[in-house]
Design an enzyme around this catalytic site. Structure first.
Site, PDB file in Angstrom:
ATOM      1  N   LYS A 221     -14.371   8.266  -3.891  1.00 16.86           N
ATOM      2  CA  LYS A 221     -15.557   9.072  -2.887  1.00 16.86           C
ATOM      3  C   LYS A 221     -16.808  10.276  -3.254  1.00 16.86           C
ATOM      4  O   LYS A 221     -17.676  10.863  -3.552  1.00 16.86           O
ATOM      5  CB  LYS A 221     -15.919   9.209  -1.632  1.00 16.86           C
ATOM      6  CG  LYS A 221     -15.048   7.462  -1.440  1.00 16.86           C
ATOM      7  CD  LYS A 221     -14.920   7.510   0.337  1.00 16.86           C
ATOM      8  CE  LYS A 221     -13.741   5.803   0.680  1.00 16.86           C
ATOM      9  NZ  LYS A 221     -13.605   6.194   2.018  1.00 16.86           N
TER      10      LYS A 221
ATOM     11  N   LYS B 161      -8.041  14.427   4.831  1.00 14.13           N
ATOM     12  CA  LYS B 161      -6.971  12.324   5.014  1.00 14.13           C
ATOM     13  C   LYS B 161      -5.941  13.358   6.128  1.00 14.13           C
ATOM     14  O   LYS B 161      -5.980  13.646   6.746  1.00 14.13           O
ATOM     15  CB  LYS B 161      -6.258  12.743   3.850  1.00 14.13           C
ATOM     16  CG  LYS B 161      -5.907  13.853   2.922  1.00 14.13           C
ATOM     17  CD  LYS B 161      -5.247  13.505   1.727  1.00 14.13           C
ATOM     18  CE  LYS B 161      -5.699  13.831   0.677  1.00 14.13           C
ATOM     19  NZ  LYS B 161      -6.382  12.828  -0.385  1.00 14.13           N
ATOM     20  N   ARG B 162      -5.321  11.927   6.379  1.00 19.34           N
ATOM     21  CA  ARG B 162      -4.475  11.503   7.420  1.00 19.34           C
ATOM     22  C   ARG B 162      -3.287  13.294   6.987  1.00 19.34           C
ATOM     23  O   ARG B 162      -3.301  13.341   5.689  1.00 19.34           O
ATOM     24  CB  ARG B 162      -3.110  10.294   7.350  1.00 19.34           C
ATOM     25  CG  ARG B 162      -4.356   9.590   8.215  1.00 19.34           C
ATOM     26  CD  ARG B 162      -4.969  10.451   9.595  1.00 19.34           C
ATOM     27  NE  ARG B 162      -4.044  10.179  10.296  1.00 19.34           N
ATOM     28  CZ  ARG B 162      -3.071   8.965  11.350  1.00 19.34           C
ATOM     29  NH1 ARG B 162      -4.180   8.152  11.643  1.00 19.34           N
ATOM     30  NH2 ARG B 162      -1.759   8.869  11.999  1.00 19.34           N
TER      31      ARG B 162
ATOM     32  N   LYS C 127       1.132  14.285   1.880  1.00 21.74           N
ATOM     33  CA  LYS C 127      -0.121  14.828   1.280  1.00 21.74           C
ATOM     34  C   LYS C 127      -0.561  16.015   0.805  1.00 21.74           C
ATOM     35  O   LYS C 127      -0.626  16.052   0.349  1.00 21.74           O
ATOM     36  CB  LYS C 127      -1.210  14.372   2.466  1.00 21.74           C
ATOM     37  CG  LYS C 127      -1.290  12.391   2.306  1.00 21.74           C
ATOM     38  CD  LYS C 127      -2.236  12.149   3.117  1.00 21.74           C
ATOM     39  CE  LYS C 127      -2.302  10.465   3.529  1.00 21.74           C
ATOM     40  NZ  LYS C 127      -3.296   9.799   2.289  1.00 21.74           N
TER      41      LYS C 127
ATOM     42  N   HIS D  33       0.792  -1.202  -0.042  1.00 22.76           N
ATOM     43  CA  HIS D  33       0.171  -0.252  -0.075  1.00 22.76           C
ATOM     44  C   HIS D  33       1.372   1.370  -0.439  1.00 22.76           C
ATOM     45  O   HIS D  33       0.580   1.980   0.510  1.00 22.76           O
ATOM     46  CB  HIS D  33      -0.468  -0.051   1.981  1.00 22.76           C
ATOM     47  CG  HIS D  33      -2.221  -0.713   1.104  1.00 22.76           C
ATOM     48  ND1 HIS D  33      -2.722  -0.419   0.986  1.00 22.76           N
ATOM     49  CD2 HIS D  33      -2.210  -1.995   1.569  1.00 22.76           C
ATOM     50  CE1 HIS D  33      -3.828  -2.230   1.058  1.00 22.76           C
ATOM     51  NE2 HIS D  33      -3.302  -3.094   1.395  1.00 22.76           N
TER      52      HIS D  33
ATOM     53  N   THR E  28      -8.497   6.594  -1.762  1.00 25.53           N
ATOM     54  CA  THR E  28      -9.768   6.255  -2.259  1.00 25.53           C
ATOM     55  C   THR E  28     -11.328   7.516  -2.079  1.00 25.53           C
ATOM     56  O   THR E  28     -12.144   7.698  -2.348  1.00 25.53           O
ATOM     57  CB  THR E  28      -9.235   5.474  -0.938  1.00 25.53           C
ATOM     58  OG1 THR E  28      -9.979   5.486   0.032  1.00 25.53           O
ATOM     59  CG2 THR E  28      -8.907   3.801  -1.900  1.00 25.53           C
TER      60      THR E  28
END
Ligand code: C3B
Length: 844
Positions: free
Chosen positions: A692, A577-578, A583, A382, A688
């Site tokens: 969504k 998100k985290r 990110k 992952h 992911t």
């Protein structure tokens, strides 16, 4: 066969007593009242919303149990090959609404509780999230369980029953993240079934003595023995009887307390072992994308995490083997009946554990055992981030799992012999591929072990799988051949992530396509039919009106939870998100500051032509991740300043919503016009939430990374907003930063200006943020200075596109229409067919 003899007693008496699945409203109200009265000891006089939620949940659970029993009996009878999904994290969120949807009883329950004086929406809100995961990896596991059951595939999940899930995030007045425990089991949990009779013993420490008979066997004894107790969670499929199982293990002491110490009056020592046994499953580790090696944890913390991993894999394997042995087949047939999917490297100890069982207990030869192992396991990677690749110190493994270390060394010896044979004399290659990394201490490389112990390896999006093949596992591709290394692009369940969270949109889709919901929700490619309606003005208006109502729902949520007023006549821009440097939430917040400075420099007349925008952030930072926590602090303080500025507040608002969770995502995602997925190219394996948002008609602003690429391929490049450097450029840019740095003022003046304002204290004490700003000024590993200008340009394109509202809505419809590929049903069917070799096994 239907002709089987009834196993005991009088068949008629049994059948008369058996419960069916509730069918109509009166069945439901009866069951509800009965549970309120007997299970909960409450009456109409003292039943509050929480009690009513519990009564409804118990009624729904009885229905699930009927199906669950039938499913398990069906599996036992047909004995199909099964897959086992081993994941340290299952981020399930709430269950009641999903259970009712999948049972097809939503309307009936709604009506029933109404008759009893309650409102279903209020009851649903009373449920606490099951948050046994950190982020994407754990939520993916939850989506895959939903899809396995919905597609009638025999898959069981195995995980841990943590007493405490992911911590609750609080934000202090200064903007700091504070962590509070998440005692989610405080109230009784109606969704699980304790199986106090299903237990296994798991050993730690002790010593392993190799036998002298040349058999390769060993005897592992002594040390600590802990019991694993099973708790089963029912996983209902959508519009099918199939209800699969998620088995979570809880640790408990083998003996309640040590009688010798007790008798000697030493009560503390008497319960010590019981405490240390219970500790194993007490808490979910909140470090995401961090190998324990770098987690800055005390040795005890690392040891406990290793014990969690072994405890869970050992109990799960024992359970899987017991089920297999009940069929009476020879052990060599095991891979024909069981496929075990390793969700990241966390369960990799299952590989040496199965070797241990096969060699030491089943007395197979090394080669026979290795043959079984390498046909049973499958490994999903992952992440390619180096700091996230798991490694365990050899002395620690030797101390906790002495027999497993022997086996790992043996695997390594045979493996390196084979490598040497294929590439004679290539010592560098041997060192690179070894399961053991040299150093002080030596470390076991879990990704290497997972790779060589598995039948197949996959990444989670096309680009990521290619990076796995060409970077971290390149040598293994050269050695084992490329066909072992595949891709299964992630997916999300459209039940939760469209129908449940955006019911109105789902209804509009059903009405428009004239296809039953139960059909298209399981065949998501059918959404493509929406393309024919982009030119239908009336349809577009309905589409836009639903987005607007979703924004208002989010605004109400912020008003009731935080007491803040969000304006809804604006574009909603969301990044959830985290918190992680890769990110790049930092890029986003610096972009917000840039927008603020630009608005400040305008005349009121100029400003009035600008697009109104509300920016939302949410996400947790690992408790020890200093830079991520500073980013939160900066966001909160920028929000404080911006939202109070009368000049700009009509045009720009900013919110950091605390305590991000599955349930909060369900409110945020349907309300988004644009969402940000802006990782440095090559760092986000898939993502992911991008899927969504797009499924709910939100457009995507992102880098050319992870599944963003495949989303763009589906929806068309003119319906997404891409920016930034591409993956192949990253290495070179980093080299430039390290060896030929250019001052930021010269390279990216716009960004330099933003950083200077932060330093100068525009958002409170500037000095506080220096460590964060310095990650950009020096080294800039995540390439903010390289991507900032194109990011700002992309934001401007988003603004321009949004001002043409009609065209925007068309883009939104086209986006939803093309999201069929990203259903987790498609992904799980790929695993079932191309990896596990499983068949659909409906309940007959
Ligand atoms: C995540 C990755 O970061 C995401 O890109 C990916 O979509 C999901 O896994 C699911 O595949 N991930 C995670 O949440 N935790 C890790 N330790 C590693 C990856």
């Amino acid at each position: 066969t239907g002709k089987e003899k009834w196993p005991k007693g009088e068949e008629e008496v049994w059948k008369a007593g058996m419960r069916g699945v509730d069918k109509d409203v009166s069945d439901i109200t009866k069951s509800f009242v009965n549970h309120a009265q007997t299970s909960l000891a409450r009456q109409a006089y003292n039943l509050d919303d929480f009690g009513a939620y519990e009564a409804a949940a118990l009624a729904a659970r009885d229905d699930l149990l009927v199906n669950w029993n039938e499913t398990q009996l069906n599996y036992t009878r047909k004995n199909p090959k099964r897959a086992y999904y081993l994941s340290l994290e299952f981020l399930m969120g709430r269950t009641l609404d999903n259970a009712l949807l999948n049972l097809g009883l939503k309307g009936e329950f709604e009506e029933g509780v109404k008759k009893l004086g309650f409102n279903m929406e209020d009851l649903l809100e009373k449920e606490r999230d099951a948050a046994l995961g950190n982020g994407g990896l754990g939520r993916l596991a939850a989506c895959y369980l939903d899809s396995s059951a919905s597609q009638e595939i025999p898959v069981w999940g195995y995980g841990l029953r943590y007493q405490y899930g992911i911590f609750q995030q609080l934000i202090s007045p200064e903007g700091n993240q504070l962590e509070a425990p998440d005692p989610w089991l405080e109230h009784q949990n109606p969704w699980e079934l304790p199986r106090l009779d299903v237990t296994y013993e798991v050993r730690f420490y002790g010593h392993a003595e190799r036998s002298s008979d040349g058999s390769g066997r060993a005897n592992w004894s002594g040390g600590q023995e802990v019991m694993a107790v099973a708790y089963d969670v029912m996983i209902p499929g959508y519009n099918t009887k199939t209800t699969n199982n998620l088995r979570l293990w809880q640790s408990k002491p083998k003996r309640g307390f040590d009688l010798n110490s007790f008798n000697a009056g030493n009560y503390e020592a008497a319960v010590e072992s019981s405490n240390s046994a219970a500790a194993i499953t007490s808490v979910l580790y909140p470090n995401d994308h961090t190998s324990t090696d770098l987690a800055n944890e005390a040795t005890v913390g690392k040891e406990l995490r290793l014990k969690q991993q072994y405890f869970w894999t050992a109990a799960s394997l024992a359970d899987i083997l017991r089920r297999f042995k009940n069929t009476g087949k020879p052990i060599t047939d095991f891979p024909d009946y069981a496929a075990i999917q390793l969700n990241d490297t966390h369960p990799t100890l299952a590989i040496p554990e199965l070797m241990r069982i096969l060699i030491d207990e089943e007395e197979l030869s090394w080669n026979q055992a290795w043959q079984i192992v390498t046909n049973t396991f499958f490994y999903t990677n992952h992440t390619v981030l180096p700091e996230a690749l798991e490694k365990w110190a050899v002395p620690l493994v030797e101390h906790v799992l002495p027999r497993h270390l022997q086996i790992i060394y043996d695997i390594n010896m045979y493996f390196l012999q084979a490598v040497e044979k294929k590439f004679p004399g290539d010592r560098d290659r041997l060192a690179r591929m070894s399961l053991i990394e040299e150093g002080y201490p030596k470390q076991v490389r879990m990704a290497h072990l997972a790779c060589i112990g598995s039948r197949k390896v996959n990444g989670v999006a096309e680009l990521h799988s290619e990076l796995v093949r060409t970077t971290i596992l390149k040598d293994f591709v050269e050695f084992e051949g490329v066909s072992k290394f595949g891709n299964v692009t992630n997916g999300v369940t459209p039940r939760r992530w469209l129908d449940q969270c955006n019911h109105e949109l789902s209804d509009l889709i059903t009405k428009t396509l004239k296809i039953e919901k139960k059909v298209w929700l399981k065949d998501l490619a059918k959404l493509e039919g929406l393309l024919a309606f982009t030119e239908d003005k009336n349809f577009r208006e309905q589409w836009a009106a639903i987005k607007q109502r979703n924004k208002e729902r989010l605004a109400r949520h912020v008003q009731t939870t935080l007491g803040l007023t969000v304006r809804t006549d604006a574009m909603f821009d969301v990044q959830i998100k985290r918190l992680h440097e890769y990110k790049r939430q930092t890029l986003n917040i610096l972009g917000v500051i840039h927008r603020y400075l630009t608005l400040k420099s305008m005349t009121p007349a100029e400003r009035s032509k600008c697009n109104r925008k509300v920016v939302f952030f949410a996400g947790k930072a690992a408790p020890a991740y200093y830079i991520a926590k500073l980013t939160i602090r900066l966001i909160v303080n920028v929000a404080r300043v911006i939202n109070a500025d009368a000049d700009t507040k009509d045009f720009l608002q900013l919110y950091f919503l605390p305590d991000y969770s599955v349930s909060l995502a369900e409110v945020l995602i349907p309300a988004s016009d644009i969402s940000q997925h802006i990782s440095t190219a090559g760092t986000e394996a898939s993502g992911t939430s991008n899927m969504k948002f797009c499924l709910n008609g939100g457009l995507l602003l992102g880098t050319v990374d992870g599944a963003n690429i495949e989303i763009a391929e589906e929806v068309g490049e003119n319906n997404v907003f891409f920016f930034g450097h591409l993956t192949p450029a990253v290495e070179d840019l980093r080299y430039q930063h390290a060896y030929h740095p250019v001052p930021i003022e010269q390279k990216c003046p716009a960004l330099a200006k933003v950083l200077n304002e932060v330093s100068a204290g525009m958002f409170g004490d500037g000095g506080v943020y220096e460590p964060l700003l310095n990650t950009i000024r020096q080294g800039d590993y995540y390439l903010l200075t390289d991507d900032f200008d194109s990011y700002i340009a992309a934001l401007a394109m988003v603004d321009d596109a949004y001002l043409d509202r009609d065209e925007w809505i068309k883009k939104s419809i086209r986006t939803t229409a093309k999201m069929g590929k990203f259903s987790s049903d498609r992904a799980i069917l790929e695993y079932a067919e191309s990896y596990w070799n499983l068949e659909q096994t409906p309940v007959s």
